[in-house]
Design an enzyme around this catalytic site. Structure first.
Site, PDB file in Angstrom:
ATOM      1  N   LYS A  28       1.092  -1.262   0.055  1.00 49.25           N
ATOM      2  CA  LYS A  28       0.288  -0.423   0.151  1.00 49.25           C
ATOM      3  C   LYS A  28       0.619   1.035  -0.018  1.00 49.25           C
ATOM      4  CE  LYS A  28      -3.325  -0.090   2.731  1.00 49.25           C
ATOM      5  NZ  LYS A  28      -4.753  -0.038   1.852  1.00 49.25           N
ATOM      6  N   ARG A  97      -2.711   2.678   8.985  1.00 47.21           N
ATOM      7  CA  ARG A  97      -2.671   1.071   8.425  1.00 47.21           C
ATOM      8  C   ARG A  97      -1.914  -0.036   8.003  1.00 47.21           C
ATOM      9  NH1 ARG A  97      -7.477   2.299   4.544  1.00 47.21           N
ATOM     10  NH2 ARG A  97      -8.097   4.368   4.563  1.00 47.21           N
ATOM     11  N   GLY A 106      -7.964  -8.500   5.958  1.00 46.99           N
ATOM     12  CA  GLY A 106      -7.917  -8.390   6.280  1.00 46.99           C
ATOM     13  C   GLY A 106      -7.825  -8.946   8.346  1.00 46.99           C
ATOM     14  N   MET A 108      -4.427  -7.640   8.773  1.00 46.04           N
ATOM     15  CA  MET A 108      -4.112  -7.330   9.827  1.00 46.04           C
ATOM     16  C   MET A 108      -5.187  -5.876  10.702  1.00 46.04           C
ATOM     17  SD  MET A 108      -0.346  -7.323  10.173  1.00 46.04           S
ATOM     18  CE  MET A 108      -0.406  -6.520   8.114  1.00 46.04           C
ATOM     19  N   ARG A 353      -3.780  -0.533  -6.763  1.00 52.07           N
ATOM     20  CA  ARG A 353      -3.217  -2.110  -7.133  1.00 52.07           C
ATOM     21  C   ARG A 353      -3.755  -3.399  -7.724  1.00 52.07           C
ATOM     22  NH1 ARG A 353      -6.581  -4.925  -1.162  1.00 52.07           N
ATOM     23  NH2 ARG A 353      -8.665  -4.338  -2.560  1.00 52.07           N
ATOM     24  N   HIS A 469      -9.140 -42.565  -4.591  1.00 48.72           N
ATOM     25  CA  HIS A 469      -8.889 -42.896  -6.064  1.00 48.72           C
ATOM     26  C   HIS A 469     -10.122 -42.142  -6.679  1.00 48.72           C
ATOM     27  CE1 HIS A 469     -10.459 -46.105  -8.923  1.00 48.72           C
ATOM     28  NE2 HIS A 469      -9.670 -46.502  -9.444  1.00 48.72           N
ATOM     29  N   ARG A 575      -2.110 -46.671 -18.239  1.00 50.31           N
ATOM     30  CA  ARG A 575      -1.686 -47.430 -17.047  1.00 50.31           C
ATOM     31  C   ARG A 575      -2.223 -48.908 -17.670  1.00 50.31           C
ATOM     32  NH1 ARG A 575      -4.058 -42.534 -13.243  1.00 50.31           N
ATOM     33  NH2 ARG A 575      -4.588 -42.172 -15.876  1.00 50.31           N
ATOM     34  N   ARG A 631       3.295 -48.830 -19.216  1.00 47.00           N
ATOM     35  CA  ARG A 631       3.613 -49.420 -17.563  1.00 47.00           C
ATOM     36  C   ARG A 631       3.020 -50.233 -17.446  1.00 47.00           C
ATOM     37  NH1 ARG A 631       1.190 -46.859 -12.219  1.00 47.00           N
ATOM     38  NH2 ARG A 631      -0.474 -47.377 -12.689  1.00 47.00           N
ATOM     39  N   GLU A 759       9.116 -45.171  -7.265  1.00 49.05           N
ATOM     40  CA  GLU A 759       8.111 -44.942  -6.250  1.00 49.05           C
ATOM     41  C   GLU A 759       7.849 -45.825  -4.836  1.00 49.05           C
ATOM     42  OE1 GLU A 759       4.572 -46.565  -8.295  1.00 49.05           O
ATOM     43  OE2 GLU A 759       5.641 -47.864  -9.348  1.00 49.05           O
ATOM     44  N   SER A 778      11.152 -42.929 -14.772  1.00 51.56           N
ATOM     45  CA  SER A 778       9.421 -41.519 -14.392  1.00 51.56           C
ATOM     46  C   SER A 778       9.290 -41.354 -12.369  1.00 51.56           C
ATOM     47  CB  SER A 778       7.912 -42.703 -15.446  1.00 51.56           C
ATOM     48  OG  SER A 778       6.941 -41.741 -14.837  1.00 51.56           O
ATOM     49  N   GLY A 780       7.053 -41.543  -9.624  1.00 47.25           N
ATOM     50  CA  GLY A 780       5.589 -41.834  -9.102  1.00 47.25           C
ATOM     51  C   GLY A 780       5.336 -41.534  -7.517  1.00 47.25           C
ATOM     52  N   THR A 781       5.485 -40.424  -7.695  1.00 52.35           N
ATOM     53  CA  THR A 781       5.443 -39.360  -6.187  1.00 52.35           C
ATOM     54  C   THR A 781       4.135 -40.055  -6.395  1.00 52.35           C
ATOM     55  OG1 THR A 781       4.310 -37.049  -7.841  1.00 52.35           O
ATOM     56  CG2 THR A 781       6.652 -37.260  -7.778  1.00 52.35           C
ATOM     57  N   ASN A 782       2.748 -40.572  -6.201  1.00 49.91           N
ATOM     58  CA  ASN A 782       2.374 -40.280  -5.169  1.00 49.91           C
ATOM     59  C   ASN A 782       2.203 -41.312  -4.681  1.00 49.91           C
ATOM     60  OD1 ASN A 782       0.357 -38.890  -7.211  1.00 49.91           O
ATOM     61  ND2 ASN A 782      -0.890 -40.680  -8.171  1.00 49.91           N
ATOM     62  N   ASP A 783       3.122 -42.817  -4.965  1.00 49.66           N
ATOM     63  CA  ASP A 783       3.867 -43.959  -4.424  1.00 49.66           C
ATOM     64  C   ASP A 783       4.421 -43.537  -3.242  1.00 49.66           C
ATOM     65  OD1 ASP A 783       1.005 -45.023  -5.140  1.00 49.66           O
ATOM     66  OD2 ASP A 783       2.647 -46.876  -5.453  1.00 49.66           O
ATOM     67  N   CYS A 845       4.760 -38.845 -13.428  1.00 50.70           N
ATOM     68  CA  CYS A 845       3.501 -39.205 -14.263  1.00 50.70           C
ATOM     69  C   CYS A 845       3.472 -39.220 -12.664  1.00 50.70           C
ATOM     70  CB  CYS A 845       3.718 -40.848 -14.205  1.00 50.70           C
ATOM     71  SG  CYS A 845       4.556 -42.488 -13.229  1.00 50.70           S
ATOM     72  N   TYR A 865      10.210 -33.820 -18.037  1.00 56.84           N
ATOM     73  CA  TYR A 865       8.814 -33.603 -18.524  1.00 56.84           C
ATOM     74  C   TYR A 865       7.889 -34.099 -17.486  1.00 56.84           C
ATOM     75  CZ  TYR A 865       8.161 -38.738 -17.893  1.00 56.84           C
ATOM     76  OH  TYR A 865       8.254 -40.429 -17.709  1.00 56.84           O
TER      77      TYR A 865
END
Lengths: 886, 886
Positions: A28, A97, A106, A108, A353, A469, A575, A631, A759, A778, A780-783, A845, A865
């Site tokens: 500000k 202010r 909001g 402060m 702003r 899932h 898959r 896979r 993974e 690759s 497999g960042t979920n697992d 992936c 990638y």
């Protein structure tokens, strides 16, 4: 960094700061200084810089020079505004202010009208000739100051106001007279004395320093701390305090106040747009007590407003405002959101702003500004939030429609869908086959429900989180989904569900909004997405900046086609198990798993092979030479086997097995922790014929297309769940053997690659060894997240939510990658993999492949990638470009 | 390392090598050289060093100088033995044997009697006057050479021998005449020509080089490769080849052959012990065709032998042999296993090596040798295999008893047990309460079976591996257990199990041997273990060398007492959940979990608190000031809740809950992957009252003992399954609060520590952060292995076995820590933890804490202690000492 300068003055066309100094002056303060420098009329003021905050909070006292610098600044402000702080003739009133480096809306506290007391209020009356206005301002000040600075709860004051209204029989604040306000001021002060045991400070200097301290203190109130934690704003930044001369839009009909955008924030059209009110304060415009009027005639026309536009009511001031907003946008080269006040026919700018906007508007503004020569494409690409593209890619509910919301779950997969309720996947498929639109409602889903999810327009689950899932698969398919709909209870016997007292039977219509998590009764009309020319132009610029490729996770030719239409540059994850669930094939897969003789097993394989081959041919054809990473079978076998009697009987019948044997085998495949069980490459090792069949299908499809259709194909064959170097080298040998055999049979040579998922933590730890046999990784960042953090995605709902609530976790690690832990392994594996094989191809992936924050991380570790569900491909492309530009 | 010397000669009291050169000469060659140097009569010979193996296998040809060096060596051997290689008068015959740096018994090939042909056989006849012996030797040579060197399968030759016997009507080899052997030699050679298309080599030089090549080649035959992989012997070591003059123990009654130990290998007593046969070959002693005779009169007496001892039959040679064995033991300062042959009244030593022995003997020999001044305590400690102590600590089956083995599973927990079959934990407890001995037979066990396992004498499970719940808990309790008893099928309805066609009903007697995995029908008598004075003395030396402390995993005062008796220096893991399963408490635990109101929950807590307090008081009392590390509740809640109707009804009744609510809650606690679910500190965060109760119980018990009994106690409170720094700091704050409150209430101050398990990869990765709030780390390497490798211990059976069989894994990573993967994380976490808090206490409490190989690893990364089940404490103490000495 330390300076002896703590206070920065602005006013009268001169300012000691500028827009580049938001780290010192807050957003500000920096913008007020910048506007002042630009010669835009801004009430004079000064800013105590953020350094003061740190020093004050640390030592509970101000730096020595501060008082002197504030006094000097105050003198300059008085001179600029021609008013005196504490003057009984023409008093200077100020606002105090907070202003952090980034906006913390909001979070402060603020004090307005500071400087009023029994003496100066007389000056205000003199200057304005309006005693009612002066005492109203006075009582507002006392209440605000008491609340924010002195800690006297505002309900005390509201109660007194209500009592006054009851006594006098008045309803609206506007009915109250000057004397009544005056008497209330006295009552308020008495209450302050009673609660705090100290009189209300009369001396404007005391008021000022009290307010400054309170604003600094508000940096450490719990809601501010929480906000910072959630938004990763360092505590050390501190807040600045801006003290600025008050101007009033409510001194009479020659006064006004308004907010405006330099372009239309809904559509992005380049037209000045805003609302104002005559004789009003800023909050009146926002609060909606009075109907705001349009600023421009065009706006009046477009909104069908009957009230006069500023353009006609105050034509001169409008011209001035128009010039100012134009100046600001040209200067900032960004759409601005401005606040202004007209006090006695004089225009004052109070804030500027960058304006918030819809996704559609963001895109149009960025594209237009490039065409207007205002910004370059690099800036355009940086300015659109990747996540906002989501709004553009899915159908949405007609905003004008009525909605009867009966439940709210998680916004698991965006988009709106309407259809008739069914409870079983088979039924969903059957109904859809007859042309019905259905919504599949389940406690939770499993791979056995895939065909039903595909047939449904949308999915509701009672259980499961954002990465259950149902959620993952729905996002992958682009099906809207509301998951974890707590309180929704399904009665399968009666074929109905109930939630919040409402019962919905099979066949009833419901509508879901997967972007908000809302479930509605009946059919709510939706509007389809439209991808504008802006979108196409914009995404072309985007692709000009990306380093990482963006691929899609796609299991079917349909998915692949959609992925291509969203600009995917290949398939990063096919898959193959999803191909196993079709009605005509699942029986053979079951036979394969349950078979006890070689001949039964080969019989099943012979049935599946041609189906898989045509699956892969379809994928290759859609991808037209783009890489396709496939896979091999991953999930536990028991996901494929029939757990119900009917299914077991069918297998027994078709394969001529005793039903007891079928049951025994089904039972023997049960696992305590299937996630860590007999799956992935462990299956490939135990049941070599399955992987051999799959590799054969891949290579036969590729050979056929190369021979018959002249395709260029490099199949990428991926081995899942590898943890040991020996697993990969063992399977690699077998995959190579099949590939060579098939190519020999077809008298064709095609290039192919063999690689592995990373993974499991162990795979990351020994990535240097894995890179010997693996030509690509690759992630497999979920697992990998599940195993690294020891959290089962499907079971995490109850405690992950609690963790986020209790600030134990900044965010769901299945949505945005845990950089400290899981990310550490990704980085390590990338380094180790490259140390063995510098040219190794690295990608991701998991779900994180479509998450902008995660994509920034993947850019940092220089993956080649990312791959994500088709609908997130544009988001990932944009995030990948921004990661490069960052 | 390369040398131009490839051949090392020994003979006539001179040798070019010695015992220290086993890396070049192999164990056998080095010891033959050493014995020669000592002046012990050894047939002359020479060794082609291991380097030749590497060069030969790489390039398929020998180094240039080799032939020349072999010829020179051969001349020396001829001269030493007074015989000519290829001589028709007095032919030198040689053996050609492999000899790796470490013994690889039976893995590679050997050729004996080499040098025989139609010409030299005449010389042998001349020299021995025994044509039958000469032709028998000749045909043995041809068969062995054809098999080993020429690849002609030995069944060809056996068939011809059988045909000859049929023709002649003879039964024993000994019945066959010289001429018959002679004719067979001719037939054998024809067969070689027929199969290989080449005549059998007549020229001794050709024979020699053929045999040398064959021995080198045998380094790479599959069974040798497998053996090396399993025993971690590098391929690059190669084998040496020793060519040695043959001597014969079967030339007449002035000949003999024997094997002997310098001490009794069964008991360890210091008495010369061995067996011999007159007029026999070495293999006759081993093969058991003739009853061997004792060497000493003492041995004759002890074994009740009626045949003449060598001491009386050949007193002079006996004296000579006795002096030689004495010389060898004094020289090697280790019990020796020797082979000798007496040829025409001349003693020849053919081999000496360190003798294998029972655990009991190993201990006695080590202790005696120290007392005899032969070795120091350091050497004594290094010489006993830690794992062998297992034999000393458990009851064993009476070796004289008959056994009817009906099944064989995994040797999951050592020791023998006999009892009557029951199928349910409750029943086991009830029967045991009436004084019955029971064996609990289950498909698998869960924590709900603990009381039954404790009541049983032994446990059999149909499913699960070496590290299944049953196996782990049984080892912890010291209960014998046979797990994963494939083919055993339990019929709960009929209360019987069947295996391999045998059906066993409830109440029938069975016996198990948890050291072999055998299950036997009926009662097989057992003999109790006896810990000798040798054991005590030895273990005192052991403890003098250890750096790491050895603690025990113990959950009850009984466990703790046993742990102390085995020398545990503290408790490294008290699993508080095991305390929750007692019949009187499980109902309250269930109430706690299923409660829906605060008051119900507090009611349950009030019941459990005093029980837990007395549990902890009991533990502290047993441990007499030794540290006690207590893990707060860890496993998923649903392990505690009743899954059967009866249990659910009980909860509904006791807590006045509607049965529907109970069922609903039970269902809601179901998890897909409980291992990665709502457990460990996640429970502590969701249900703070459980941890608060446990911490209160710990501290109240400690305060009480300190005040009333003057104890010194430092409770170590451990938070399980931490993955985030925030989890640990959040819980630490709450634990501290309770500790301080309790100490305040009791007006006592006692030191206490708060730390965490490291059992998730993420915890290891952020150990530097965790060390801020954690004063100790305990590596839970069971779970860390599960998550790092992504393998569920309970589900791994089917594929882990296959992996080990296929050589994909050298060993079960739940038994010996996976140093490459899991170990990498342990090392990383230790380094990171110490970087933040140099004095941090580091230990391990997984199963690996009792595994010698893993303990060596933990010594390398300088953990402060290991903790294991009480029965493994002595093993761990010894392994920890050896790790320091290594």
């Amino acid at each position: 960094m330390s300076t002896e300068k703590f206070v920065y003055v602005f006013g009268n066309g001169q300012a000691e700061g500028d827009a580049g100094m938001s780290h010192l002056l807050g957003g500000k303060g920096a913008n007020l200084a910048e506007m002042t420098r630009l010669g835009i009329p801004v009430p004079a003021g000064f800013t105590l810089c953020t350094e003061v905050c740190g020093l004050y909070l640390q030592k509970r006292r101000y730096p020595e020079l501060l008082k002197e610098q504030v006094n000097e600044a105050l003198l300059k402000v008085q001179s600029a505004m021609g008013a005196g702080f504490g003057s009984g003739d023409d008093p200077l009133l100020v606002s105090v202010r907070s202003g952090a480096r980034v906006s913390m809306p909001g979070m402060m506290d603020t004090v307005l009208n500071l400087g009023l007391n029994d003496h100066t209020v007389q000056g205000l009356i003199k200057r304005t000739g309006d005693a009612r206005f002066a005492y109203d301002s006075y009582r507002r000040f006392v209440q605000m100051y008491a609340d924010v600075v002195l800690g006297v709860d505002h309900h005390h004051f509201e109660a007194m106001l209500n009592a006054l209204k009851q006594q006098t029989g008045k309803v609206q604040d506007t009915d109250i007279t000057a004397d009544e306000w005056k008497s209330l001021v006295a009552q308020y002060k008495n209450k302050v004395l009673e609660v705090t045991q100290k009189p209300f400070p009369e001396e404007p200097q005391d008021q000022l320093w009290g307010a400054i301290g309170a604003v600094f203190d508000s940096w450490t109130i719990p809601r501010a701390i929480t906000y910072r934690r959630l938004n990763e704003i360092p505590e050390s930044w501190g807040t600045a305090v801006t003290v600025q001369a008050m101007v009033f839009g409510n001194m009479g009909t020659d006064c006004a106040t308004g907010v405006a955008f330099t372009r239309d924030p809904s559509t992005g059209h380049n037209r000045f747009f805003g609302e104002y009110l005559i004789n009003a304060q800023g909050e009146d415009v926002v609060a909606g007590i009075r109907t705001p009027q349009q600023i421009t005639l065009e706006g009046k026309r477009l909104n069908g407003s009957t009230l006069p536009a500023m353009e006609e009511a105050m034509p001169e001031l409008y011209k001035e405002l128009y010039a100012v907003q134009n100046r600001l946008e040209m200067h900032y080269r960004e759409m601005q959101d401005i606040e202004f006040t007209i006090q006695r026919n004089k225009l004052w700018l109070l804030q500027t702003r960058t304006g918030k906007r819809t996704a559609k508007a963001a895109l149009k503004i960025a594209v237009n500004m490039v065409h207007e020569g205002l910004i370059n494409t690099r800036e355009a690409v940086s300015r659109v939030s990747p996540e906002s593209l989501n709004q553009l890619l899915h159908p949405t509910l007609d905003p004008k429609a009525d909605k009867r919301i009966i439940a709210k779950g998680l916004a698991a997969s965006p988009g709106a869908a309407t259809g008739r309720v069914v409870f079983e996947a088979d039924e969903a498929e059957q109904w859809a086959a007859t042309g019905q639109m259905v919504i599949l409602v389940r406690d939770d889903t499993s791979p056995e429900d895939i065909h039903g999810m595909h047939s449904a327009k949308g999915i509701i689950t009672a259980r499961g989180g954002m990465t259950s899932h149902a959620a993952v698969v729905a996002r992958g398919m682009g099906r809207p989904c509301v998951s974890g709909c707590a309180g929704l209870s399904i009665n399968m016997e009666n074929e109905q569900f109930s939630v919040g007292g409402v019962t919905v039977a099979k066949g009833d219509w419901v509508t879901i909004d997967g972007s908000t998590g809302e479930v509605m009764l009946g059919q709510v009309p939706t509007v389809p997405p439209e991808l504008s020319g802006d979108f196409t132009a914009f995404m072309e610029w985007v692709d000009g900046f990306t380093r990482m490729k963006v691929r899609a996770n796609a299991d079917t030719p349909d998915d692949a086609r959609m992925a291509r239409s969203f600009g995917a540059q290949g398939i990063g994850l096919c898959r193959t198990e999803h191909m196993f669930f079709g009605a005509e094939r699942i029986i053979h897969v079951r036979g394969l798993i349950l078979a006890q003789t070689e001949s039964d097993r080969m019989r099943a394989i012979d049935k599946i092979l041609p189906l898989q081959r045509s699956d892969f041919a379809g994928l290759f054809r859609e991808m037209k030479g783009y890489p396709v990473m496939i896979r091999l079978l991953d999930p536990p076998l028991h996901e494929f086997i029939p757990h119900d009697e009917e299914g077991q009987n069918e297998v027994a019948l078709v394969f001529g097995m005793p039903i007891d044997k079928v049951r025994e085998r089904v039972a023997s495949l049960k696992e305590f922790n299937p996630m860590l069980g007999h799956r992935g490459c462990r299956l490939g090792i135990s049941f070599p014929e399955i992987y051999e069949m799959q590799v054969r299908a891949i290579m036969e499809a590729a050979c056929q297309l190369v021979k018959e259709e002249g395709f260029i194909i490099t199949p990428e064959i991926m081995i899942p769940l590898v943890g040991l170097e020996s697993e990969l080298s063992y399977l690699r040998e077998r995959v190579v053997a099949v590939c060579e055999t098939v190519m020999g049979e077809n008298s064709v040579r095609i290039p192919y690659m063999i690689g592995t998922m990373i993974e499991l933590p162990r795979a990351a730890l020994i990535a240097d060894q894995l890179a010997k046999s693996g030509e690509f990784f690759s992630f497999g960042t979920n697992d990998l997240t599940q195993t690294t953090m020891g959290i089962s995605r499907d079971d995490a709902g109850p405690f992950l939510q609690e963790y986020v609530q209790k600030n134990l976790l900044p965010k769901d690690p299945f949505i945005s990658i845990d950089q400290d832990g899981v990310g550490q392994l990704v980085r390590l594996a990338a380094e180790k993999g490259r140390s063995t094989r510098p040219e190794i191809k690295l990608g991701v992936c998991g779900e994180h492949g479509g998450d902008p924050e995660s994509i920034h991380f993947f850019e940092k570790v220089k993956l080649d990638y990312v791959s994500c569900s088709p609908f997130r491909v544009p988001i990932a492309r944009l995030a990948a470009a921004q990661a490069v530009l960052a």
